[in-house]
Design a protein around this motif. Structure first.
Motif, PDB file in Angstrom:
ATOM      1  N   CYS A  63      23.224  27.858 -12.901  1.00  0.00           N
ATOM      2  CA  CYS A  63      21.941  28.204 -13.517  1.00  0.00           C
ATOM      3  C   CYS A  63      21.146  29.087 -12.556  1.00  0.00           C
ATOM      4  O   CYS A  63      21.169  28.865 -11.343  1.00  0.00           O
ATOM      5  CB  CYS A  63      21.140  26.932 -13.800  1.00  0.00           C
ATOM      6  N   TYR A  64      20.444  30.068 -13.117  1.00  0.00           N
ATOM      7  CA  TYR A  64      19.716  31.051 -12.295  1.00  0.00           C
ATOM      8  C   TYR A  64      18.278  31.177 -12.775  1.00  0.00           C
ATOM      9  O   TYR A  64      17.997  30.979 -13.964  1.00  0.00           O
ATOM     10  CB  TYR A  64      20.421  32.411 -12.371  1.00  0.00           C
ATOM     11  N   ALA A 112      21.762  36.102 -12.146  1.00  0.00           N
ATOM     12  CA  ALA A 112      23.020  35.724 -12.827  1.00  0.00           C
ATOM     13  C   ALA A 112      23.989  36.901 -12.863  1.00  0.00           C
ATOM     14  O   ALA A 112      25.195  36.737 -12.623  1.00  0.00           O
ATOM     15  CB  ALA A 112      22.718  35.248 -14.243  1.00  0.00           C
ATOM     16  N   PHE A 159      28.569  34.442 -19.766  1.00  0.00           N
ATOM     17  CA  PHE A 159      27.171  34.669 -19.422  1.00  0.00           C
ATOM     18  C   PHE A 159      26.264  34.385 -20.616  1.00  0.00           C
ATOM     19  O   PHE A 159      26.648  34.656 -21.756  1.00  0.00           O
ATOM     20  CB  PHE A 159      27.048  36.142 -18.997  1.00  0.00           C
ATOM     21  N   THR A 197      15.578  27.522 -15.592  1.00  0.00           N
ATOM     22  CA  THR A 197      16.781  28.320 -15.912  1.00  0.00           C
ATOM     23  C   THR A 197      16.438  29.469 -16.858  1.00  0.00           C
ATOM     24  O   THR A 197      15.923  29.262 -17.951  1.00  0.00           O
ATOM     25  CB  THR A 197      17.856  27.426 -16.573  1.00  0.00           C
ATOM     26  N   LEU A 224      22.423  31.742 -17.424  1.00  0.00           N
ATOM     27  CA  LEU A 224      23.419  30.720 -17.099  1.00  0.00           C
ATOM     28  C   LEU A 224      24.822  31.340 -17.094  1.00  0.00           C
ATOM     29  O   LEU A 224      25.115  32.233 -17.902  1.00  0.00           O
ATOM     30  CB  LEU A 224      23.296  29.650 -18.176  1.00  0.00           C
ATOM     31  N   LEU A 225      25.655  30.868 -16.189  1.00  0.00           N
ATOM     32  CA  LEU A 225      27.070  31.253 -16.210  1.00  0.00           C
ATOM     33  C   LEU A 225      27.911  29.997 -16.416  1.00  0.00           C
ATOM     34  O   LEU A 225      27.639  28.959 -15.814  1.00  0.00           O
ATOM     35  CB  LEU A 225      27.499  31.893 -14.889  1.00  0.00           C
ATOM     36  N   VAL A 260      19.893  31.379  -7.376  1.00  0.00           N
ATOM     37  CA  VAL A 260      20.674  30.309  -8.027  1.00  0.00           C
ATOM     38  C   VAL A 260      19.854  29.011  -7.984  1.00  0.00           C
ATOM     39  O   VAL A 260      19.175  28.728  -7.004  1.00  0.00           O
ATOM     40  CB  VAL A 260      22.058  30.127  -7.340  1.00  0.00           C
TER      41      VAL A 260
END
Ligand SMILES: Cc1cc2nc3c(=O)[nH]c(=O)nc-3n(C[C@H](O)[C@H](O)[C@H](O)COP(=O)(O)OP(=O)(O)OC[C@H]3O[C@@H](n4cnc5c(N)ncnc54)[C@H](O)[C@@H]3O)c2cc1C
Length: 386
Positions: free
Chosen positions: A147-148, A154, A173, A194, A197-198, A225
């Motif tokens: 989560c970014y 991300a 992604f 967040t 998200l990846l 991150v």
């Protein structure tokens, strides 16, 4: 598949036999009406799989997969049907039966007609049999969720993951709007801040997997991150994948006539593309939701609008034109997996250019002199090659 009247529709529904599975030669010989899922189910007990994994696996056929070069998350590591097919039998437009390729993993005799037919969207021949290259099932898979706090973080992580030696077997992604949608699933809990998200999967032998996952986690831990979590619980991982796969139908619920593009750009240019799309969304007021197979640079760009509203429809059309211009400026392609068909046909001349368009029409005439196979689809208007 949408026929253009007057047309005759050919169904491969009853050509549904798996003719041979050879573990020693690592191939399966199948008829075109076998579904992707049926094939995977037959291969699993033997310890193999066929890598192309479109989300529609339960219903889509090998013939359709080959004709559209369809793939899914695994393509980042294992490739698309083009990389996983050894040979074809196909009926060309004159009715003659063509055999392409070999049953071996090496062979350089003649032009590669197998790759030419794959992705030709049924415009050159009807595929009647395929020899598919098999891959051993990985021993284990680890799912990571990263989560970014920003989109930029991300997309920087995608580039960092792809720049190191451990190739993930999925690198998906989701942007902020997509994250908002998956948050609606009570089983999915994400850090408050967040914004992107990846979902990353790493597969390999049990003895090396922890190290491989650590390498990918390290690469994904760029500035911004918030969390990289191992979804050790298979149920939690499955839930997240379900949420990812439900994104497209969920968006269709919000905007039933949305446009869903599947453009591709070189991985390092994803941030540039997404930022340009955010500007475009602000400028036009059209909600744009982006998610997809980031490891391949393949982003599903969803334009949410109501086509009955003339002003919205005009602005969505402007977004579409701008999107395609952006992608071509970034050395990308208009379609990564959904193909051209009818909807994108007016645009593909821009990508191919006049010489390639002319050569493709020359090839089409050799295979299908009477233009009876999917006429009016996939190829740009021949006038574009003038
Ligand atoms: C819910 C959903 C999820 C999807 N997810 C993905 C995804 O993750 N990745 C992806 O790539 N695609 C995806 N798709 C798109 C689609 O499922 C794929 O393109 C699939 O490969 C199409 O297979 P089909 O059997 O449905 O083919 P059809 O739709 O019946 O045909 C597709 C094209 O292939 C041609 N064709 C079919 N059989 C042959 C043959 N034997 N010889 C020559 N030409 C043939 C047809 O003429 C047509 O042009 C999705 C679609 C849906 C509805």
């Amino acid at each position: 598949v949408v026929p253009l009247a007057p047309s005759l529709v050919l169904s491969s529904e009853r050509m549904n036999r798996i003719l041979e599975i050879s573990a020693a030669n690592r191939y399966a010989r199948v008829q075109p009406g076998v579904t992707n899922q049926q094939l995977q189910d037959a291969l699993r007990p033997l310890g193999f799989f066929w890598p192309p994994d479109p989300t529609s696996a339960a219903v889509c056929t090998i013939g359709g997969n080959l004709a559209y070069n369809s793939a899914g998350p695994r393509a980042v590591k294992y490739g698309t049907p083009r990389e996983n097919t050894l040979a074809l039998r196909a009926v060309i437009g004159t009715g003659a039966l063509l055999a392409t390729g070999t049953r071996t993993t090496k062979g350089v005799v003649g032009y590669d007609l197998t790759r030419l037919l794959i992705g030709s969207e049924g415009t050159l021949a009807v595929i009647s049999e395929a020899v598919l290259r098999l891959t051993p099932l990985p021993e284990r898979i680890v799912t990571l969720r990263a989560c970014y706090d920003s989109l930029a973080a991300a997309t920087a992580a995608v580039a960092a993951v792809m720049a190191q030696p451990v190739v993930p077997c999925a690198l998906e992604f989701m942007d902020e709007v997509a994250v908002g949608l998956i948050r609606r699933d009570p089983g999915v809990s994400l850090p408050q801040r967040t914004r992107a998200l990846l979902m990353i999967e790493v597969d390999g032998p049990g003895y090396a997997l922890a190290q491989m996952a650590d390498a990918v986690t390290g690469a994904a831990s760029v500035a911004g991150v918030l969390q990289v979590e191992h979804a050790d619980d298979p149920l939690a991982a499955q839930r997240l994948w379900q949420a990812r796969k439900a994104l497209s139908p969920a968006l269709r619920h919000i905007a039933p006539k949305k446009i869903n593009e599947d453009v591709v750009v070189p991985v390092a240019r994803i941030p540039e593309l997404i930022e340009a799309l955010q500007r475009l969304s602000r400028e036009t007021g059209i909600t744009i939701v982006n998610f997809g197979h980031a490891g391949n640079g393949n982003i599903h760009v969803n334009l949410l609008f109501d086509p009955e509203d003339r002003r919205q429809a005009e602005r969505a059309d402007y977004c579409l034109q701008t999107l395609f211009d952006l992608v071509l400026q970034m050395d990308g392609s208009l379609s990564g997996e959904h193909g051209v068909g009818l909807a994108k046909q007016p645009f593909v001349g821009r990508e191919l250019g006049p010489l390639a368009t002319r050569l493709m029409w020359d090839i089409k005439r050799q295979f299908d002199p009477a233009n009876i196979l999917n006429p009016g689809k996939a190829l740009p208007d021949p006038a574009d090659s003038a």
